[in-house]
Design a protein around this motif. Structure first.
Motif, PDB file in Angstrom:
ATOM      1  N   ASN A   1      53.447  26.164  39.687  1.00 33.05           N
ATOM      2  CA  ASN A   1      53.983  25.833  38.520  1.00 33.05           C
ATOM      3  C   ASN A   1      54.486  27.206  38.703  1.00 33.05           C
ATOM      4  OD1 ASN A   1      53.371  23.790  38.376  1.00 33.05           O
ATOM      5  ND2 ASN A   1      51.198  24.055  36.739  1.00 33.05           N
TER       6      ASN A   1
ATOM      7  N   GLU B   1      58.930  28.301  37.939  1.00 32.14           N
ATOM      8  CA  GLU B   1      59.086  29.649  36.592  1.00 32.14           C
ATOM      9  C   GLU B   1      59.683  30.656  36.721  1.00 32.14           C
ATOM     10  OE1 GLU B   1      56.661  31.614  33.425  1.00 32.14           O
ATOM     11  OE2 GLU B   1      55.912  30.302  34.388  1.00 32.14           O
TER      12      GLU B   1
ATOM     13  N   ARG C   1      63.236  29.759  38.194  1.00 34.68           N
ATOM     14  CA  ARG C   1      64.286  29.049  37.017  1.00 34.68           C
ATOM     15  C   ARG C   1      64.552  30.034  36.409  1.00 34.68           C
ATOM     16  NH1 ARG C   1      59.996  25.017  36.056  1.00 34.68           N
ATOM     17  NH2 ARG C   1      59.144  26.397  34.542  1.00 34.68           N
ATOM     18  N   ASN C   2      63.307  31.428  36.243  1.00 36.35           N
ATOM     19  CA  ASN C   2      63.896  32.500  35.096  1.00 36.35           C
ATOM     20  C   ASN C   2      65.011  33.504  36.405  1.00 36.35           C
ATOM     21  OD1 ASN C   2      61.863  32.003  33.195  1.00 36.35           O
ATOM     22  ND2 ASN C   2      60.610  33.101  33.702  1.00 36.35           N
TER      23      ASN C   2
ATOM     24  N   ASN D   1      67.483  25.015  37.960  1.00 36.94           N
ATOM     25  CA  ASN D   1      68.280  24.458  36.713  1.00 36.94           C
ATOM     26  C   ASN D   1      66.647  24.660  35.725  1.00 36.94           C
ATOM     27  OD1 ASN D   1      67.340  21.479  37.334  1.00 36.94           O
ATOM     28  ND2 ASN D   1      69.541  21.520  37.251  1.00 36.94           N
ATOM     29  N   ARG D   2      67.148  23.447  34.979  1.00 36.76           N
ATOM     30  CA  ARG D   2      65.022  22.830  33.966  1.00 36.76           C
ATOM     31  C   ARG D   2      63.818  22.009  34.156  1.00 36.76           C
ATOM     32  NH1 ARG D   2      69.321  21.177  29.985  1.00 36.76           N
ATOM     33  NH2 ARG D   2      68.560  18.772  30.101  1.00 36.76           N
ATOM     34  N   ASP D   3      65.293  21.444  35.723  1.00 32.10           N
ATOM     35  CA  ASP D   3      65.059  20.051  36.163  1.00 32.10           C
ATOM     36  C   ASP D   3      64.254  20.614  37.532  1.00 32.10           C
ATOM     37  OD1 ASP D   3      65.297  18.333  34.104  1.00 32.10           O
ATOM     38  OD2 ASP D   3      67.407  17.613  34.579  1.00 32.10           O
ATOM     39  N   ASN D   4      64.754  21.564  37.763  1.00 28.45           N
ATOM     40  CA  ASN D   4      63.960  21.920  39.315  1.00 28.45           C
ATOM     41  C   ASN D   4      64.889  21.526  40.331  1.00 28.45           C
ATOM     42  OD1 ASN D   4      61.557  24.152  37.869  1.00 28.45           O
ATOM     43  ND2 ASN D   4      60.000  21.919  37.963  1.00 28.45           N
ATOM     44  N   GLU D   5      65.715  21.579  39.969  1.00 33.28           N
ATOM     45  CA  GLU D   5      67.191  21.457  40.942  1.00 33.28           C
ATOM     46  C   GLU D   5      68.171  23.004  40.977  1.00 33.28           C
ATOM     47  OE1 GLU D   5      69.530  18.325  40.483  1.00 33.28           O
ATOM     48  OE2 GLU D   5      67.605  16.706  39.845  1.00 33.28           O
TER      49      GLU D   5
ATOM     50  N   TYR E   1      70.907  25.105  41.970  1.00 39.87           N
ATOM     51  CA  TYR E   1      71.709  25.175  41.829  1.00 39.87           C
ATOM     52  C   TYR E   1      73.101  25.057  43.215  1.00 39.87           C
ATOM     53  CZ  TYR E   1      71.270  26.659  36.913  1.00 39.87           C
ATOM     54  OH  TYR E   1      70.700  26.448  35.449  1.00 39.87           O
TER      55      TYR E   1
END
Length: 106
Positions: free
Chosen positions: A43, A47, A50-51, A56-60, A62
């Protein structure tokens, strides 16, 4: 139909193994990073990605990071008939493992 239902978990597992010959799950990468001086879980690693703008916010990831060969996304269809849905799994490639280990552990 009974045989199909009994074999469904095996098929899903086989599909994931075939699609991941050169990549690992984020969970496994987090375990691989840990040593006596550095601890991180799945987790916290998601994070961090993402940070730092990799996911992205769906953990995919870019697209540019997929194009660079750092990530791959495995897409699978699960179920049959009316109850079919698609799942996506983000994996880190061998190249990505080396790249991110250097970034994260410095």
């Amino acid at each position: 139909n009974k045989t199909i239902e009994e074999n469904k978990p095996k098929v899903v597992f086989a599909d994931s193994v075939v699609g991941s010959s050169n990549s690992i799950l984020v969970r496994q990468f987090a375990k691989d990073l840990c040593d006596d001086n550095f601890k991180i879980g799945q987790n916290k690693l998601f994070e961090w990605f993402r940070n730092n703008g990799y996911l992205n916010r769906d953990n995919e990831p870019y697209q540019n990071y997929v194009s660079q060969g750092l990530f791959e996304v495995i897409t699978r269809s699960v179920g049959s008939g009316v109850d079919t849905f698609t799942t996506k799994t983000t994996k880190i490639t061998g190249k990505g493992s080396i790249y991110f280990a250097k970034k994260i552990k410095g």
